[in-house]
Motif scaffolding. Structure first.
Motif, PDB file in Angstrom:
ATOM      1  N   ARG A  57      20.248  67.613  21.243  1.00 25.37           N
ATOM      2  CA  ARG A  57      21.513  68.275  21.571  1.00 25.37           C
ATOM      3  C   ARG A  57      22.633  67.278  21.332  1.00 25.37           C
ATOM      4  O   ARG A  57      23.082  66.603  22.252  1.00 25.37           O
ATOM      5  CB  ARG A  57      21.501  68.724  23.041  1.00 25.37           C
ATOM      6  N   GLU A  65      29.498  73.290  29.247  1.00 20.64           N
ATOM      7  CA  GLU A  65      29.185  71.959  28.715  1.00 20.64           C
ATOM      8  C   GLU A  65      30.443  71.265  28.201  1.00 20.64           C
ATOM      9  O   GLU A  65      30.616  70.052  28.391  1.00 20.64           O
ATOM     10  CB  GLU A  65      28.127  72.068  27.621  1.00 20.64           C
ATOM     11  N   GLU A 175      27.679  73.581  36.268  1.00 21.24           N
ATOM     12  CA  GLU A 175      26.297  73.861  35.896  1.00 21.24           C
ATOM     13  C   GLU A 175      26.155  73.816  34.377  1.00 21.24           C
ATOM     14  O   GLU A 175      26.583  74.715  33.671  1.00 21.24           O
ATOM     15  CB  GLU A 175      25.875  75.232  36.437  1.00 21.24           C
ATOM     16  N   ALA A 176      25.570  72.745  33.904  1.00 21.27           N
ATOM     17  CA  ALA A 176      25.369  72.550  32.468  1.00 21.27           C
ATOM     18  C   ALA A 176      24.101  71.728  32.268  1.00 21.27           C
ATOM     19  O   ALA A 176      23.768  70.883  33.107  1.00 21.27           O
ATOM     20  CB  ALA A 176      26.567  71.844  31.846  1.00 21.27           C
ATOM     21  N   GLU A 177      23.418  71.972  31.163  1.00 20.98           N
ATOM     22  CA  GLU A 177      22.162  71.279  30.887  1.00 20.98           C
ATOM     23  C   GLU A 177      22.309  70.299  29.732  1.00 20.98           C
ATOM     24  O   GLU A 177      21.345  69.992  29.030  1.00 20.98           O
ATOM     25  CB  GLU A 177      21.060  72.295  30.584  1.00 20.98           C
TER      26      GLU A 177
END
Length: 307
Positions: A57, A65, A175-177
């Motif tokens: 990524r 994000e 909230e992000a990965e």
């Protein structure tokens, strides 16, 4: 390797603690905000290449994000370093490092305000107060001249610590990965752009830079050792030690900053510097006593299993 973690922890403390001395040395040759921006132009490119290599990524995709990168770049890179570099013009390396070591304490305070699940006990509140007492002891303001250049410089370094702490709390709310390596890389680049814009607004110019050997050395040291190498060690330790133990590096860096400042710049730490640091460290212990106790038990248990 049995001593890998302690050795890497020491290396990280050396890389990040000596950064305060490299900043102080480089400020003789660079306008402060431009100096910080140039550091992250180069460090951001290096980190971006690393992120592209170790993750799948290499860029943010979702709105959350990109928001994560914007918050990290604006607060944890741009605001933190702009305030720090300007403030360190009027403080010693050790003093700046001690004030910045307040960041974990400020993080807890901001977490109480912005994260509903975070709660402060009576001892936690006492820890916050003890930390602030440490800053007061360190600053030792003159009642007849409270807003002198030294006090203002220390206030700017305090604002740097507060910006970093606020950024670390706000990023936890998003909230992000996004992989941490990718987040750091893009945050560095965003932060560099923000600092360049700030530098222009402050009428700083590349024409004001004195390109001497010492100037290049201080800049490259910050880029290669304190930023690129430092973050590589940080990512490695974060995976194996966790955030509580890695936070302790904040309390090793002032010692390194004092030693390198004395060795390379002739800065002599005062007794008030040591006393202020003792208060801030005590405040951190009060705030994180449960987490530190659990971490100590975990380390003892792993040591017994390896015997």
């Amino acid at each position: 390797m049995r001593f890998r973690n302690p050795l890497l922890f020491l290396a990280l403390a050396l890389a990040w603690g000596s950064a305060f001395t490299a900043i102080k040395a480089g400020l003789e040759f660079f306008p402060p905000v431009l100096f910080a921006a140039l550091r992250y132009d180069l460090a951001g490119v290096l980190m971006f290449g690393y992120a592209a290599y170790v993750t799948d990524r290499w860029r943010p995709r979702s709105r959350s994000e990109w928001l994560l990168v914007a918050v990290g770049g604006t607060l944890m890179i741009a605001a933190y370093h702009a305030f720090l570099f300007v403030g360190e013009q009027g403080t010693t390396s050790a003093t700046a490092a001690v004030i910045v070591s307040l960041s974990p304490i400020l993080t807890t305070g901001f977490a109480r305000a912005f994260l509903p699940e975070e709660r402060l006990t009576t001892l936690g509140i006492l820890g916050l107060l003890v930390g602030f007492v440490g800053v007061g002891v360190l600053s030792d303001p003159d009642p007849n001249d409270v807003l002198n250049a030294r006090t203002i410089s220390m206030l700017l370094v305090f604002l740097a610590a507060a910006a970093f702490a606020l950024g670390s709390v706000l990023t936890r709310r998003i909230e992000a990965e996004l992989p941490i390596e990718t987040m750091e890389a893009w945050s560095m680049l965003v932060g560099a752009v923000v600092m360049h814009a700030t530098s222009v607004a402050l009428s700083e110019s590349m024409a004001d830079v004195h390109w001497t050997g010492d100037a290049v050395l201080s800049l490259l040291y910050l880029v290669v050792v304190s930023s690129a190498l430092g973050f590589l060690i940080y990512f490695d330790l974060l995976d194996r030690l966790g955030p509580i133990e890695i936070n302790l590096v904040s309390y090793a860096t002032p010692v390194v900053a004092a030693m390198t400042g004395l060795l390379f710049l002739g800065e002599t730490p005062t007794p008030l510097t040591a006393l202020g640091f003792a208060f801030i460290l005590s405040g951190f212990v009060l705030l994180k006593r449960d987490a530190l106790r659990n971490e100590f038990v975990r380390i003892r248990s792993s040591g017994r299993r390896s015997e």
